[in-house]
Design a protein around this motif. Structure first.
Motif, PDB file in Angstrom:
ATOM      1  N   GLN A  96     -24.919 -21.043  50.068  1.00 12.24           N
ATOM      2  CA  GLN A  96     -26.131 -21.101  49.257  1.00 12.24           C
ATOM      3  C   GLN A  96     -25.853 -21.677  47.876  1.00 12.24           C
ATOM      4  O   GLN A  96     -26.533 -21.339  46.903  1.00 12.24           O
ATOM      5  N   THR A  97     -24.847 -22.533  47.782  1.00 10.80           N
ATOM      6  CA  THR A  97     -24.466 -23.160  46.522  1.00 10.80           C
ATOM      7  C   THR A  97     -24.276 -24.651  46.760  1.00 10.80           C
ATOM      8  O   THR A  97     -23.536 -25.049  47.661  1.00 10.80           O
ATOM      9  N   GLN A  98     -24.941 -25.492  45.962  1.00 17.50           N
ATOM     10  CA  GLN A  98     -24.869 -26.937  46.178  1.00 17.50           C
ATOM     11  C   GLN A  98     -25.380 -27.679  44.943  1.00 17.50           C
ATOM     12  O   GLN A  98     -26.212 -27.157  44.195  1.00 17.50           O
ATOM     13  N   THR A  99     -24.865 -28.887  44.727  1.00 18.30           N
ATOM     14  CA  THR A  99     -25.477 -29.773  43.744  1.00 18.30           C
ATOM     15  C   THR A  99     -26.669 -30.453  44.411  1.00 18.30           C
ATOM     16  O   THR A  99     -26.702 -30.613  45.634  1.00 18.30           O
ATOM     17  N   LEU A 100     -27.641 -30.855  43.604  1.00 21.78           N
ATOM     18  CA  LEU A 100     -28.816 -31.554  44.113  1.00 21.78           C
ATOM     19  C   LEU A 100     -29.094 -32.764  43.235  1.00 21.78           C
ATOM     20  O   LEU A 100     -28.838 -32.731  42.027  1.00 21.78           O
ATOM     21  N   LEU A 134     -25.457 -26.338  32.325  1.00 20.99           N
ATOM     22  CA  LEU A 134     -25.994 -27.369  33.207  1.00 20.99           C
ATOM     23  C   LEU A 134     -25.134 -28.613  33.117  1.00 20.99           C
ATOM     24  O   LEU A 134     -24.755 -29.044  32.026  1.00 20.99           O
ATOM     25  N   TYR A 135     -24.804 -29.192  34.271  1.00 21.83           N
ATOM     26  CA  TYR A 135     -24.045 -30.437  34.333  1.00 21.83           C
ATOM     27  C   TYR A 135     -24.880 -31.502  35.041  1.00 21.83           C
ATOM     28  O   TYR A 135     -25.633 -31.200  35.971  1.00 21.83           O
ATOM     29  N   ILE A 136     -24.709 -32.757  34.629  1.00 21.63           N
ATOM     30  CA  ILE A 136     -25.264 -33.904  35.352  1.00 21.63           C
ATOM     31  C   ILE A 136     -24.107 -34.847  35.671  1.00 21.63           C
ATOM     32  O   ILE A 136     -23.337 -35.219  34.780  1.00 21.63           O
ATOM     33  N   PHE A 137     -23.996 -35.226  36.948  1.00 23.54           N
ATOM     34  CA  PHE A 137     -22.916 -36.108  37.404  1.00 23.54           C
ATOM     35  C   PHE A 137     -23.498 -37.371  38.028  1.00 23.54           C
ATOM     36  O   PHE A 137     -24.559 -37.336  38.654  1.00 23.54           O
ATOM     37  N   SER A 138     -22.766 -38.475  37.898  1.00 23.08           N
ATOM     38  CA  SER A 138     -23.146 -39.685  38.620  1.00 23.08           C
ATOM     39  C   SER A 138     -22.808 -39.486  40.094  1.00 23.08           C
ATOM     40  O   SER A 138     -21.803 -38.840  40.430  1.00 23.08           O
ATOM     41  N   ALA A 139     -23.660 -40.020  40.963  1.00 24.68           N
ATOM     42  CA  ALA A 139     -23.433 -39.845  42.401  1.00 24.68           C
ATOM     43  C   ALA A 139     -22.160 -40.550  42.844  1.00 24.68           C
ATOM     44  O   ALA A 139     -21.395 -40.039  43.665  1.00 24.68           O
ATOM     45  N   SER A 140     -21.927 -41.720  42.299  1.00 25.80           N
ATOM     46  CA  SER A 140     -20.740 -42.493  42.645  1.00 25.80           C
ATOM     47  C   SER A 140     -19.634 -42.218  41.632  1.00 25.80           C
ATOM     48  O   SER A 140     -19.792 -42.484  40.442  1.00 25.80           O
ATOM     49  N   GLY A 141     -18.560 -41.653  42.091  1.00 24.61           N
ATOM     50  CA  GLY A 141     -17.425 -41.375  41.225  1.00 24.61           C
ATOM     51  C   GLY A 141     -17.438 -39.999  40.604  1.00 24.61           C
ATOM     52  O   GLY A 141     -16.422 -39.514  40.123  1.00 24.61           O
ATOM     53  N   GLY A 142     -18.621 -39.348  40.569  1.00 23.41           N
ATOM     54  CA  GLY A 142     -18.696 -38.000  40.012  1.00 23.41           C
ATOM     55  C   GLY A 142     -18.439 -37.926  38.519  1.00 23.41           C
ATOM     56  O   GLY A 142     -17.963 -36.896  38.015  1.00 23.41           O
ATOM     57  N   THR A 143     -18.761 -38.990  37.800  1.00 24.22           N
ATOM     58  CA  THR A 143     -18.563 -38.987  36.348  1.00 24.22           C
ATOM     59  C   THR A 143     -19.499 -37.972  35.688  1.00 24.22           C
ATOM     60  O   THR A 143     -20.692 -37.933  35.985  1.00 24.22           O
ATOM     61  N   ARG A 190     -26.604 -36.104  39.995  1.00 31.09           N
ATOM     62  CA  ARG A 190     -26.664 -34.780  40.598  1.00 31.09           C
ATOM     63  C   ARG A 190     -26.495 -33.670  39.566  1.00 31.09           C
ATOM     64  O   ARG A 190     -25.740 -33.810  38.602  1.00 31.09           O
ATOM     65  N   ILE A 191     -27.185 -32.561  39.812  1.00 31.33           N
ATOM     66  CA  ILE A 191     -27.152 -31.389  38.936  1.00 31.33           C
ATOM     67  C   ILE A 191     -26.186 -30.348  39.471  1.00 31.33           C
ATOM     68  O   ILE A 191     -26.203 -30.021  40.666  1.00 31.33           O
ATOM     69  N   GLY A 192     -25.337 -29.818  38.573  1.00 36.17           N
ATOM     70  CA  GLY A 192     -24.468 -28.690  38.889  1.00 36.17           C
ATOM     71  C   GLY A 192     -24.663 -27.599  37.850  1.00 36.17           C
ATOM     72  O   GLY A 192     -25.249 -27.830  36.790  1.00 36.17           O
ATOM     73  N   LEU A 193     -24.153 -26.411  38.138  1.00 31.53           N
ATOM     74  CA  LEU A 193     -24.311 -25.277  37.232  1.00 31.53           C
ATOM     75  C   LEU A 193     -23.042 -24.435  37.171  1.00 31.53           C
ATOM     76  O   LEU A 193     -22.254 -24.405  38.120  1.00 31.53           O
TER      77      LEU A 193
END
Length: 250
Positions: A96-100, A134-143, A190-193
């Motif tokens: 029940q944990t995922q980036t979106l 709150l984190y925001i990452f690029s989809a490609s490379g995960g920057t 993508r959003i992470g927490l």
């Protein structure tokens, strides 16, 4: 009896301390690596508490779920994106944990972002949220493109038992919200927490992402470009078939 109670308190404190020390060792290292590359520092702030029903797992866009392990009253967990997969750490419920992606969440403006904390404590017990990032990452490379800044601890004197029964709503600091705008311009980002709670005696605690004005429901997802293209082709095909049928009848 008093000696036994003191011994139990000591053992519980030691268990909490060792558990927190072990988690922080890995997670703070990852957080420091992210922070070194990030210029944005808007903060998540507590906006409101609402009694919300129907927001259990599967009904909303849950990003992070944490619970306290046995003999511990501390919960600490995170989920980030490495460019190919989610990386989950700490006291998380992995299923029940995922980036979106921002596109999945229907988010293009950081002012519309809401992070809703559902605390599930027995007998409506209190819980203290000491950190929420709150984190925001690029989809490609995960920057790492964005990380929210210093969080102000919030004590919730009472909670509602049962996942999805109440919501404590957070949003980005309005004064600094502009710093996140560029990270919200690409739907595939993508959003992470990361979350840290103390005085937790149960769980699981969930964090989901919603839109301003609709904290009790899922965000309005934006279809992927491929889905839109397929829908357009289907509508064109239906129109062509209708015209052909009309011509034959004429």
């Amino acid at each position: 009896m008093e000696h036994d109670r003191n011994r139990c308190r000591t053992l519980n404190f030691q268990g909490n301390f060792m558990h927190l020390k072990k988690l922080l060792a890995g997670m703070l290292m990852a957080s420091s690596l992210l922070s070194a590359a990030l210029p944005a520092h808007a903060a998540l702030i507590y906006l409101d508490g609402e009694t919300i029903s129907g927001t259990g797992l599967g009904a909303v866009n849950t990003v992070l779920t944490i619970s306290s392990p046995s003999n511990s009253s501390t919960e600490l967990g995170s989920v980030v994106w490495n460019g190919t997969a989610d990386v989950k750490s700490g006291d998380v419920n992995a299923s029940q944990t995922q980036t979106l992606s921002l596109g999945q969440l229907g988010l293009s403006d950081p002012a519309n972002l809401r992070v809703v904390f559902n605390a599930t404590e027995p007998a409506s017990d209190s819980i203290t949220l000491t950190d929420l990032i709150l984190y925001i990452f690029s989809a490609s490379g995960g920057t790492a493109l964005f990380q929210s800044g210093a969080f102000t601890q919030v004590v919730f004197d009472s909670t509602e038992p049962g996942t999805g029964s109440a919501g404590f709503v957070f949003g980005l600091d309005a004064a600094d919200i502009i710093s996140a705008k560029s990270a919200f311009e690409t739907p595939t980002n993508r959003i992470g927490l990361l979350a840290h709670a103390i005085n937790a005696t149960g769980g699981q605690e969930t964090f989901y992402v919603a839109l301003a004005g609709n904290p009790g429901g899922p965000s309005t997802s934006v279809p992927e470009p491929g889905t839109i293209a397929m829908l357009g082709l289907g509508l064109l095909g239906m129109g062509f078939a209708a015209r052909r049928k009309a011509a034959q009848q004429g």
